[in-house]
Scaffold this active site. Structure first.
Site, PDB file in Angstrom:
ATOM      1  CB  THR A  96      -0.975   0.056   1.390  1.00  0.00           C
ATOM      2  OG1 THR A  96      -1.850  -1.126   1.107  1.00  0.00           O
ATOM      3  CG2 THR A  96      -1.617   1.258   1.324  1.00  0.00           C
ATOM      4  CE  LYS A 171      -5.668  -1.316   1.870  1.00  0.00           C
ATOM      5  NZ  LYS A 171      -4.235  -1.923   2.246  1.00  0.00           N
ATOM      6  CE  LYS A 239       1.904   2.146   4.184  1.00  0.00           C
ATOM      7  NZ  LYS A 239       2.370   1.110   3.658  1.00  0.00           N
TER       8      LYS A 239
END
Lengths: 288, 288
Positions: A96, A171, A239
């Protein structure tokens, strides 16, 4: 098929394992060599000394590393896979990461005759172990056709979302939605406790209706019990939210509640709870 | 059974209708008399000139009105049901109101030998019409035993949550959770549009995983389409969030994201969208 796999963490390890179990010839690389050796002892295949070596001769090279910088290092870095891959082969990144680095790598790959797909996953560690991840892919349709049946060894859904970076952006949408759901659930359950209600009984009633969510069904009871030592960590969520907010800054989207919730996750990190599950937002609002 | 029903709006009308269809003798009261007459024409029963008259001789009296003040008026007000009800009968209020007014009425009722249950519902207009509401009840267990089988004519779940006010507090938890889910979904979908993604395709992918919710499954596509002319209205949500935030002020709970989202609903009202569905938070973040 000859494959390379870079990054054998809690996600990458079992994902690469599914490829080996399916009969593919997998060469792995991990920054901590002992993890690669342990993986080979378990699944067979080979351990390489550098990412470039793991990529040599592979038709598809996968990666699942920590962040944008790690990803640049194992691809365009001095011993990165781009120096080992053959023209016409495909690079699939499961990290990711930002959409920007996906586009950057896709461009760098194209110059070398490599196709690059950004392919972040959802489903967590158990999804990786069971081989039932959801994979959101950005990039070239022809490369997707090559990679899709191989990715399918550890996924139950593999979807091409659009051009390079589209997997990462999808995502991000996922994580934005999760943040809102979890904070609403945390505020609702903390309110229930303050109001003197039986919070688990409340969950059993409201989970039948318009307030329900995967988070309510899978995290509601553990939030009431104050159990947060499992699941998707606050550090990882922070993050991901950083990436999402950077992307929003670039594309003009507003994320007012997400930005607030990101600050709550920052507070949890400061309190030393960065490795707790994302549902630990509950801790900030209650004595759980 | 002889029953009284006060308030024949989009919720109360069909709820009272289910009671009549089940064979109960229902006397109704509505502030606008013509609605009561129309109800009688459709379902039979009787229309009363005052709440007290509708309550006379009834074993259970129900109400479903607008807010705390309406509720006081039809109960302890000059011609309210408390003046018509017999000792030992049960009052069931389906209004979404404050826990404080529930406790106030329960106390006033006890002085007159009446049992009072606060029993807000979820499931919306279609749930009322289909008779499949979820009912969250606060109050006395013996009164609950009497009312439960009658309420069941329009509910699929009727749960006693605790003492007087507990039904209202449970409904507040529900609305707090809904607010977080909807805002997260709105931010996610608006982000998807700004990022140039096919937002419906994104929904089809992420609705399989940890981001999913009733709101995503039932409102995601309509939000992308910019359709908000249906469902649970912003005006009603604002009323419910006000009640929840007042209760939080009293019990010490913090509702940081809920308070922010309440402000967004205030903005929608100011823009003239108070009658739109709660999912119209999307309008503030996108051109939908």
């Amino acid at each position: 098929m000859k494959l390379g796999f870079i990054g054998l963490g809690v996600m990458g390890g079992p994902m690469a394992g599914h490829l080996a179990k399916a009969g593919h010839e997998v060469t792995v690389y991990n920054r901590t060599r002992s993890k690669a050796d342990a993986w080979v002892a378990k699944y067979g295949g080979h351990a390489a000394a550098t990412p470039a070596e793991a990529a040599a001769g592979a038709q598809i090279v996968f990666s699942c590393v920590g962040n944008d910088d790690d990803l640049r290092q194992v691809t365009i870095g001095p011993e990165g896979v781009f120096h080992g891959m053959s023209r016409g082969s495909v690079f699939v990144d499961h990290t990711t990461a930002s959409a920007a680095v996906a586009v950057e790598l896709e461009s760098a790959g194209r110059d070398r005759g490599l196709a690059c797909l950004d392919a972040p996953v959802s489903g967590g560690q158990s999804g990786a172990e069971q081989g039932i991840l959801t994979v959101m892919v950005g990039g070239d349709a022809a490369a997707f056709e090559i990679a899709q049946p191989v990715i399918a060894h550890y996924a139950r859904a593999v979807t091409l979302m659009g051009a390079s970076g589209s997997g990462q952006k999808t995502k991000m949408v996922n994580q934005i939605c999760v943040a809102g759901v979890v904070e609403g659930l945390a505020e609702g359950l903390a309110f229930a406790l303050h109001a003197g209600l039986d919070a688990k009984k409340v969950l059993s009633v409201i989970s039948k209706g318009a307030a329900t969510s995967w988070q309510m069904e899978n995290r509601g009871d553990t939030m009431v019990d104050g159990k947060f030592d499992f699941g998707f960590a606050v550090d990882l969520m922070r993050k991901d939210l950083r990436i999402a907010m950077e992307e929003a800054r670039a594309n003009g989207a507003e994320l007012p509640a997400t930005a607030l919730i990101d600050q709550f996750y920052a507070k949890l990190q400061k309190q030393g709870h960065g490795r707790m599950d994302t549902s630990s937002l509950m801790k900030l609002l209650s004595d759980r």
